[in-house]
Each structure stands twice: as structure tokens, then as C-alpha cells.
Design a protein around this motif. Sequence first.
Motif, mmCIF file in Angstrom:
data_model
loop_
_atom_site.group_PDB
_atom_site.id
_atom_site.type_symbol
_atom_site.label_atom_id
_atom_site.label_comp_id
_atom_site.label_asym_id
_atom_site.label_seq_id
_atom_site.Cartn_x
_atom_site.Cartn_y
_atom_site.Cartn_z
ATOM 1 N N CYS A 1 0.810 -1.213 0.000
ATOM 2 C CA CYS A 1 0.000 0.000 0.000
ATOM 3 C C CYS A 1 0.848 1.269 0.000
ATOM 4 C CB CYS A 1 -0.939 0.009 1.193
ATOM 5 S SG CYS A 1 -2.306 -1.166 1.041
ATOM 6 N N HIS A 2 1.974 1.230 0.670
ATOM 7 C CA HIS A 2 2.830 2.409 0.765
ATOM 8 C C HIS A 2 3.922 2.426 -0.303
ATOM 9 C CE1 HIS A 2 1.403 4.314 4.542
ATOM 10 N NE2 HIS A 2 0.993 3.093 4.819
ATOM 11 N N ALA A 3 3.764 1.622 -1.357
ATOM 12 C CA ALA A 3 4.738 1.621 -2.447
ATOM 13 C C ALA A 3 4.611 2.904 -3.267
ATOM 14 C CB ALA A 3 4.522 0.407 -3.338
ATOM 15 N N SER A 4 5.628 3.188 -4.065
ATOM 16 C CA SER A 4 5.606 4.377 -4.904
ATOM 17 C C SER A 4 4.670 4.176 -6.091
ATOM 18 C CB SER A 4 7.016 4.682 -5.415
ATOM 19 O OG SER A 4 7.441 3.662 -6.314
ATOM 20 N N ALA A 5 4.400 5.255 -6.819
ATOM 21 C CA ALA A 5 3.517 5.204 -7.976
ATOM 22 C C ALA A 5 4.283 4.900 -9.260
ATOM 23 C CB ALA A 5 2.768 6.525 -8.104
ATOM 24 N N ASP A 6 5.531 4.499 -9.150
ATOM 25 C CA ASP A 6 6.343 4.210 -10.337
ATOM 26 C C ASP A 6 5.845 2.961 -11.056
ATOM 27 O OD1 ASP A 6 8.104 6.348 -9.678
ATOM 28 O OD2 ASP A 6 9.054 5.048 -8.194
ATOM 29 N N GLU A 7 6.287 2.799 -12.320
ATOM 30 C CA GLU A 7 5.926 1.601 -13.083
ATOM 31 C C GLU A 7 6.407 0.352 -12.367
ATOM 32 O OE1 GLU A 7 6.558 -0.277 -17.575
ATOM 33 O OE2 GLU A 7 7.083 1.807 -17.153
ATOM 34 N N GLU A 8 7.576 0.425 -11.745
ATOM 35 C CA GLU A 8 8.081 -0.633 -10.869
ATOM 36 C C GLU A 8 8.073 -0.071 -9.443
ATOM 37 O OE1 GLU A 8 11.788 -2.241 -12.074
ATOM 38 O OE2 GLU A 8 11.126 -2.688 -14.123
ATOM 39 N N PRO A 9 6.975 -0.272 -8.711
ATOM 40 C CA PRO A 9 6.808 0.374 -7.400
ATOM 41 C C PRO A 9 7.932 0.053 -6.422
ATOM 42 C CG PRO A 9 4.759 -0.618 -8.133
ATOM 43 C CD PRO A 9 5.822 -1.112 -9.057
ATOM 44 N N LYS A 10 8.373 1.073 -5.711
ATOM 45 C CA LYS A 10 9.403 0.904 -4.691
ATOM 46 C C LYS A 10 8.711 0.751 -3.331
ATOM 47 C CE LYS A 10 12.690 3.824 -7.206
ATOM 48 N NZ LYS A 10 11.760 4.060 -8.346
ATOM 49 N N PRO A 11 8.999 -0.329 -2.615
ATOM 50 C CA PRO A 11 8.341 -0.546 -1.325
ATOM 51 C C PRO A 11 8.555 0.610 -0.356
ATOM 52 C CG PRO A 11 9.503 -2.515 -2.031
ATOM 53 C CD PRO A 11 9.920 -1.414 -2.970
ATOM 54 N N GLU B 1 -7.290 9.627 -0.525
ATOM 55 C CA GLU B 1 -6.449 9.922 0.628
ATOM 56 C C GLU B 1 -4.998 9.601 0.272
ATOM 57 O OE1 GLU B 1 -7.948 7.933 4.091
ATOM 58 O OE2 GLU B 1 -9.804 9.101 4.118
ATOM 59 N N PRO B 2 -4.080 10.531 0.486
ATOM 60 C CA PRO B 2 -2.676 10.306 0.119
ATOM 61 C C PRO B 2 -2.040 9.209 0.960
ATOM 62 C CG PRO B 2 -2.904 12.317 1.416
ATOM 63 C CD PRO B 2 -4.287 11.846 1.119
ATOM 64 N N ILE B 3 -1.156 8.436 0.332
ATOM 65 C CA ILE B 3 -0.420 7.380 1.031
ATOM 66 C C ILE B 3 1.037 7.815 1.121
ATOM 67 C CG2 ILE B 3 0.204 4.947 1.066
ATOM 68 C CD1 ILE B 3 -2.216 4.366 -0.621
ATOM 69 N N PRO B 4 1.522 8.128 2.309
ATOM 70 C CA PRO B 4 2.859 8.701 2.439
ATOM 71 C C PRO B 4 3.975 7.658 2.393
ATOM 72 C CG PRO B 4 1.885 8.483 4.589
ATOM 73 C CD PRO B 4 0.828 8.054 3.603
ATOM 74 N N SER B 5 5.185 8.156 2.257
ATOM 75 C CA SER B 5 6.367 7.313 2.365
ATOM 76 C C SER B 5 6.550 6.859 3.810
ATOM 77 C CB SER B 5 7.602 8.112 1.932
ATOM 78 O OG SER B 5 8.789 7.468 2.332
ATOM 79 N N LEU B 6 7.068 5.625 3.964
ATOM 80 C CA LEU B 6 7.444 5.133 5.290
ATOM 81 C C LEU B 6 8.956 4.946 5.376
ATOM 82 C CD1 LEU B 6 4.667 2.483 6.075
ATOM 83 C CD2 LEU B 6 4.791 4.869 6.804
ATOM 84 N N LEU B 7 9.680 5.529 4.429
ATOM 85 C CA LEU B 7 11.132 5.445 4.471
ATOM 86 C C LEU B 7 11.678 6.370 5.564
ATOM 87 C CD1 LEU B 7 11.858 5.369 0.645
ATOM 88 C CD2 LEU B 7 11.910 3.448 2.247
#
Length: 315
Positions: free
Chosen positions: A213-223, A237-243
Motif C-alpha cells: 500500500c505504501h509503495a511508490s507510484a512508479d511503473e516498478e513500485p518501490k516498497p 487519501e494520500p499514502i505517504p512514504s514510510l522510508l
Amino acid sequence: MVLLVAGAACRQREEAPKPPPPAPPVVAAKPVAPPVVPASADSALVARGRYLAESVLGCVGCHTERDYGRFGGPVSGPVLAGACFGEEWEMPGTLCAPNITSDPEHGVGRWTDEQLLRTLREGYGRDGRTLFPMMPYMEWRTTLSDGDARAVVAWLRTVPAVARATPPSKLLPEVTAEIQDLAAPLPGPVAEPAADPIARGRYLATVAQCAFCHASADEEPKPFAGGRAAPTPFGAEPIPSLLPGGPVMKGLDEDAFVARFTAFKDLGAAPSRKGQVNKLAMPWQAFASMKEEDLRAMYRFLKTQGTPTRRASGQ
């Protein structure tokens, strides 16, 4: 979020009537399904399954009707008796999470453990169809351990029966065609995670679908990189980074991370409104009941992740 647990009914053989002599007719035998193999009734196993289903995996949140007109979407219907999601959630049709109570007709009362396990982690429905991936079998397939999967099944056996049918899902035909290759058999046994907190945190963050759920919106999502938006009946609702360097985790210590979750144990009755973040996408109420040591393990794991990009951090 999690959906669509199904299985197969078990029928007992009926004895054929004794034919009159001297020439008995040939009577075709009725097919006999394999007998139900009950999960262990061990209290510790059931307790583990309940904890996972209610607090970590999201089973209750998806398979139970909720009042999305209130902040946080509290549960409003019979637990695990089924719920549907439609256009208000931007679904490709109507997606219904079925009744998975112990009811023998409308629930899972007659399904075998192995059939339920196959649905949980392989993604096959009762009739062999591929389940829509809102049921997170792809996250669970090689991560949810054999022991925890059986614990969930053991707990399901104890859920009070609710005699209520769930409407069938109605997905767009092209979507049904596209998901056919997603279901797959387990490649082998799935072991328990290592005992150290970081390994346990990685395990929990995966089976709770945080990485997805918190992955990026890239073509290859980044966890955990964030940047997507989750649709809800009252707006996205925005899903923020958990990095570690992202807007949520930066400067957040372990105690504050735990408090962020436990603060949602008692949600008020505030109504949901368009234009505000109503906390409907993130299952705060479920995660608020996670054990403190598990929340701390997740925090320690998240702190080991990479540095977010400017886009991923939502800046």
C-alpha cells in the motif's frame, strides 16, 4: 486489505438401497468429497489466529460491513459476514468479500482446512477461479508462515455463524481475463520468520501489506516509498512514504511511532466529510490493537530501509 475466502462443501456418502434378488440393478455410486479436516482446537493457536485476522492481516476490515460515514470507518455489521465494494472505491465493477463465518451454508463451516489455506495463499476460489488481488494472496504466498496460516484457519472455525448470503462479485470481463495468471500453487513450505525484531518487523510489514500500500507510484513500485493516493467514498487519501527520511518517519522515535497507532483504539463518532482525510483507507482501528512489541519491531525494520527520493517522499 483483504477479500474472497472460499472453499468446498463436504458431503457424506448415502448408502444405496439394497436391491431385490436375484438380479440387482447397477447403482451408480455418488461422488464422495474428502472429509473436513478440522484445524487444531489448541487455544494458543486459535488466539494467534484471532490476533492475526483482527489486528494484522485485515480479514475483519474487508469481510465485515463498516460505517464509512464515520471517521475511520468503524465496523457496523456482523463480523466476517461479508461486505461489498463498488464504484465509490474505484473498483472495476462490484467486488464482494464473502461471508467467512462458520455458517455451513453461507460461510466456511463445511470447507476443509486445506481448501481455506489454498485460498489464503494461492489465490484460488472454491471453483478454481482466480481471486481478485485485493485479497492479498500474492503478499502472503511465500511470506505468511505455515503456522500462522493454520492459526487463521483455526480461528475461523470458532467465528459464530451468520446465516447471510453475500452477493457474487461482478467484475469487468477484461479485468477477469487479466488476473488469471496471478493465482499459483505454493512453491514449498513457508517457514516462520527469524526471532530477531528486524526480521519479525519485515514479516509483519509484509503480511500487513504495508510495503504494497505504501509503495511508490512508479511503473516498478518501490516498497514504502509512498506517493500514491487511495480512493475512498469521500475522496482520495494520500499514502505517504514510510522510508526513514520521509515525512512520516523522519524525526519520529520508537515511542512516538507506537503512540501513533494506539491513539486510534477509541475513535470518536465524528462524521466523514468530503474534502478532509477521513482515515478510511488505512485500517487504523485494526492496527491500533497490535501488540506493542510488534509495532516496535515494525519500526526498527522500517528504519533499515533506503532513503526516499524527492518525489517518493511526497515533497
